[in-house]
Write a protein that holds these residues in place. Structure first.
Motif, PDB file in Angstrom:
ATOM      1  N   TYR A  60      45.133  49.731 -27.180  1.00  0.00           N
ATOM      2  CA  TYR A  60      45.662  49.941 -25.825  1.00  0.00           C
ATOM      3  C   TYR A  60      44.531  49.895 -24.798  1.00  0.00           C
ATOM      4  O   TYR A  60      44.635  49.259 -23.743  1.00  0.00           O
ATOM      5  N   MET A  61      43.446  50.619 -25.104  1.00  0.00           N
ATOM      6  CA  MET A  61      42.325  50.698 -24.175  1.00  0.00           C
ATOM      7  C   MET A  61      41.661  49.333 -23.988  1.00  0.00           C
ATOM      8  O   MET A  61      41.246  48.970 -22.886  1.00  0.00           O
ATOM      9  N   GLN A  62      41.562  48.577 -25.054  1.00  0.00           N
ATOM     10  CA  GLN A  62      40.975  47.232 -24.958  1.00  0.00           C
ATOM     11  C   GLN A  62      41.851  46.315 -24.102  1.00  0.00           C
ATOM     12  O   GLN A  62      41.336  45.508 -23.313  1.00  0.00           O
ATOM     13  N   GLU A  63      43.151  46.451 -24.247  1.00  0.00           N
ATOM     14  CA  GLU A  63      44.084  45.609 -23.487  1.00  0.00           C
ATOM     15  C   GLU A  63      44.016  45.895 -21.993  1.00  0.00           C
ATOM     16  O   GLU A  63      43.952  44.968 -21.177  1.00  0.00           O
ATOM     17  N   VAL A  64      44.015  47.185 -21.625  1.00  0.00           N
ATOM     18  CA  VAL A  64      43.985  47.513 -20.190  1.00  0.00           C
ATOM     19  C   VAL A  64      42.588  47.342 -19.611  1.00  0.00           C
ATOM     20  O   VAL A  64      42.421  47.123 -18.406  1.00  0.00           O
ATOM     21  N   GLU A  65      41.566  47.423 -20.466  1.00  0.00           N
ATOM     22  CA  GLU A  65      40.188  47.201 -20.003  1.00  0.00           C
ATOM     23  C   GLU A  65      40.031  45.790 -19.448  1.00  0.00           C
ATOM     24  O   GLU A  65      39.269  45.570 -18.496  1.00  0.00           O
ATOM     25  N   GLY A  66      40.759  44.851 -20.020  1.00  0.00           N
ATOM     26  CA  GLY A  66      40.708  43.488 -19.503  1.00  0.00           C
ATOM     27  C   GLY A  66      41.165  43.401 -18.061  1.00  0.00           C
ATOM     28  O   GLY A  66      40.700  42.542 -17.302  1.00  0.00           O
ATOM     29  N   VAL A  67      42.047  44.304 -17.653  1.00  0.00           N
ATOM     30  CA  VAL A  67      42.543  44.325 -16.279  1.00  0.00           C
ATOM     31  C   VAL A  67      41.617  45.136 -15.379  1.00  0.00           C
ATOM     32  O   VAL A  67      41.132  44.645 -14.352  1.00  0.00           O
ATOM     33  N   VAL A  68      41.356  46.395 -15.757  1.00  0.00           N
ATOM     34  CA  VAL A  68      40.635  47.310 -14.857  1.00  0.00           C
ATOM     35  C   VAL A  68      39.133  47.021 -14.779  1.00  0.00           C
ATOM     36  O   VAL A  68      38.491  47.341 -13.776  1.00  0.00           O
ATOM     37  N   VAL A  69      38.562  46.419 -15.830  1.00  0.00           N
ATOM     38  CA  VAL A  69      37.117  46.140 -15.826  1.00  0.00           C
ATOM     39  C   VAL A  69      36.845  44.665 -15.525  1.00  0.00           C
ATOM     40  O   VAL A  69      36.032  44.336 -14.658  1.00  0.00           O
ATOM     41  N   ASN A  70      37.550  43.789 -16.240  1.00  0.00           N
ATOM     42  CA  ASN A  70      37.286  42.349 -16.099  1.00  0.00           C
ATOM     43  C   ASN A  70      38.122  41.677 -15.014  1.00  0.00           C
ATOM     44  O   ASN A  70      37.851  40.528 -14.656  1.00  0.00           O
ATOM     45  N   GLY A  71      39.151  42.377 -14.521  1.00  0.00           N
ATOM     46  CA  GLY A  71      40.002  41.792 -13.485  1.00  0.00           C
ATOM     47  C   GLY A  71      40.843  40.635 -13.981  1.00  0.00           C
ATOM     48  O   GLY A  71      41.183  39.729 -13.208  1.00  0.00           O
ATOM     49  N   THR A  72      41.202  40.656 -15.263  1.00  0.00           N
ATOM     50  CA  THR A  72      42.010  39.589 -15.853  1.00  0.00           C
ATOM     51  C   THR A  72      43.492  39.883 -15.671  1.00  0.00           C
ATOM     52  O   THR A  72      43.970  40.927 -16.116  1.00  0.00           O
ATOM     53  N   PHE A  73      44.212  38.977 -15.011  1.00  0.00           N
ATOM     54  CA  PHE A  73      45.646  39.173 -14.798  1.00  0.00           C
ATOM     55  C   PHE A  73      46.481  38.103 -15.518  1.00  0.00           C
ATOM     56  O   PHE A  73      47.656  37.951 -15.242  1.00  0.00           O
ATOM     57  N   ASP A  74      45.827  37.400 -16.419  1.00  0.00           N
ATOM     58  CA  ASP A  74      46.532  36.431 -17.260  1.00  0.00           C
ATOM     59  C   ASP A  74      46.884  37.124 -18.575  1.00  0.00           C
ATOM     60  O   ASP A  74      46.000  37.467 -19.357  1.00  0.00           O
ATOM     61  N   TYR A  75      48.188  37.348 -18.824  1.00  0.00           N
ATOM     62  CA  TYR A  75      48.615  38.080 -20.014  1.00  0.00           C
ATOM     63  C   TYR A  75      48.171  37.389 -21.302  1.00  0.00           C
ATOM     64  O   TYR A  75      48.002  38.058 -22.327  1.00  0.00           O
ATOM     65  N   GLY A  76      47.995  36.109 -21.253  1.00  0.00           N
ATOM     66  CA  GLY A  76      47.569  35.379 -22.445  1.00  0.00           C
ATOM     67  C   GLY A  76      46.153  35.722 -22.870  1.00  0.00           C
ATOM     68  O   GLY A  76      45.756  35.440 -24.001  1.00  0.00           O
ATOM     69  N   LYS A  77      45.376  36.330 -21.978  1.00  0.00           N
ATOM     70  CA  LYS A  77      43.982  36.659 -22.272  1.00  0.00           C
ATOM     71  C   LYS A  77      43.749  38.146 -22.503  1.00  0.00           C
ATOM     72  O   LYS A  77      42.614  38.562 -22.730  1.00  0.00           O
ATOM     73  N   LEU A  78      44.806  38.937 -22.429  1.00  0.00           N
ATOM     74  CA  LEU A  78      44.687  40.380 -22.636  1.00  0.00           C
ATOM     75  C   LEU A  78      45.003  40.706 -24.097  1.00  0.00           C
ATOM     76  O   LEU A  78      46.140  40.574 -24.539  1.00  0.00           O
TER      77      LEU A  78
END
Length: 425
Positions: A60-78
């Protein structure tokens, strides 16, 4: 002062009063805070003494880290250690908050305490719903709260996302019972945004909308639900709408056989077969259709009773007369909880954390059947054994289905034997 205390204890501690507190559903509210206080202590003990087991929290933390840290909003990359992100956007927002509250997901203890509070909120909402229905004896709820290792484990030892979705679902149900339909619709949609299993309630909720508001009102409330999903998913939809929809609302997902609680008596090649999944879906829809006419009848009656209550309220308030029509809550709760139960019964796979999807609704469903109390308790106990058998076996899976069939048959008999919701005594 001491004399008054002793007198109070003697008055309320009599055998007759104790029996009332345990067996009379109208006393449900009287034991609510006692149960919550005991649960508070029990959960503290579990957190301190029982070892935390990592399953999905790190992912879970790795998945949301892609958004809050890396700014990734492409679900295919989370993605996380367990695979790609497969939950709607509400999950991302809730667990992003938890990510920061738990020092980037590393302070597990803080996470456990947060989930302990969520568990207590869940118990509170369940009690509030049962206070409205006045169907289940308080002693059953006491047994449920203190006897399930699996439920406590799901909350404070595993930190799954399922409890958060279920809490929001119970809150929405409570809002519907209080006639706050707009709030209820919004909260219901928020629950769906955490995990899609909440959609199992949607067939009955659709009927409830139609019977309460008609077609135009139904469209309005569906719009509220859709707007919540749109607003929450907007950043991901703007970036890559196809990846978001396919990732967050993937209904073709194939589950892992070894984690299945309910189909271990089926060979692995059948379990993963598309034909098997199609058959389950067909049976699911067929059973829903068998109950639909009864649910329409119940929800029509519910809408009429709530309208009468609404019309009489100003007059009764002037005359300072209290009226209790909360027994009508059963007309709403039975279809809602039954639809969810039927969906779970014919689910492609149940994992251990899915137990929270229906755990706290089981007493209501069983006390809506014509069985005796001893038999109802035996069924509850057997279901508990099935969910606590790890790993699941062919026998435990088959036994779980037997218990489910017993409940379903009881609900089927109840609608013909009684014809309408009546208070169990």
């Amino acid at each position: 002062m001491w004399k008054k205390c002793i007198k109070t204890v003697k008055t309320h501690g009599s055998l007759e009063n104790i029996k009332s507190y345990l067996f009379d559903p109208s006393y449900t509210s009287s034991i609510k805070w006692i149960v919550i206080a005991i649960e508070f202590v029990l959960n503290l003990y579990i957190i301190q003494k029982v070892r935390y087991t990592e399953i999905d929290w790190k992912a879970y933390m790795q998945e949301v880290e892609g958004v809050v840290v890396n700014g990734t909003f492409d679900y295919g990359k989370l993605k996380g250690d367990t695979g790609p992100l497969v939950y709607p956007a509400g999950f991302v927002y809730v667990f992003s908050v938890l990510y920061y509250l738990t020092a980037f997901g590393k302070n597990i203890k803080v996470g456990q305490y947060i989930f302990m509070l969520l568990y207590l909120v869940n118990i509170y909402l369940v009690f509030k719903i049962h206070e409205r229905s006045k169907k289940v004896p308080p002693f059953v709820m006491l047994l449920q709260c203190f006897s399930s290792y699996r439920i406590h484990s799901i909350y404070v030892l595993r930190l799954f996302n399922d409890p958060i979705a279920v809490i929001l679902l119970y809150l929405s149900v409570y809002m519907f019972l209080k006639n706050k339909w707009v709030v209820g619709s919004i909260v219901y949609s928020l629950a769906v945004s955490i995990k899609m299993n909440i959609l199992l309630y949607s067939p009955v909720l659709l009927i409830a909308y139609i019977t309460k508001f008609g077609i135009r009102g139904t469209i309005k409330h569906i719009t509220y639900c859709a707007l919540v999903q749109l607003l929450l998913g907007l950043p991901f939809l703007i970036n890559n709408p196809i990846n978001y929809v396919q990732g967050a609302f993937d209904i073709s997902r194939v589950f892992v056989y070894k984690w299945s609680v309910n189909w271990k008596f089926v060979p692995p090649n059948i379990f993963v077969s598309g034909y098997f999944h199609t058959l389950l879906l067909a049976i699911h829809l067929t059973v829903l259709l068998c109950f639909t006419a009864t649910w329409i009848k119940y929800l029509n009656s519910y809408a009429k009773m709530k309208q009468i209550e609404h019309d009489l309220k100003p007059q009764l308030k002037k005359k300072k007369i209290n009226i209790n029509m909360d027994i009508s809550a059963n007309l709403f709760l039975l279809p809602m909880f039954s639809a969810n139960f039927i969906g779970i019964m014919f689910s492609r796979s149940l994992h251990y954390q899915f137990y929270v999807w229906y755990y706290h609704t089981l007493p209501f469903l069983l006390w809506s059947t014509p069985y005796g109390n001893k038999f109802r308790l035996i069924v509850l106990g057997l279901i508990e054994i099935c969910w606590n058998t790890f790993p699941a076996t062919a026998f435990s899976s088959a036994l779980l289905h037997v218990c489910h069939c017993i409940i379903l048959y009881g609900l089927h008999r109840y609608r013909y034997r009684y014809g309408s919701i009546k208070k169990n005594r």
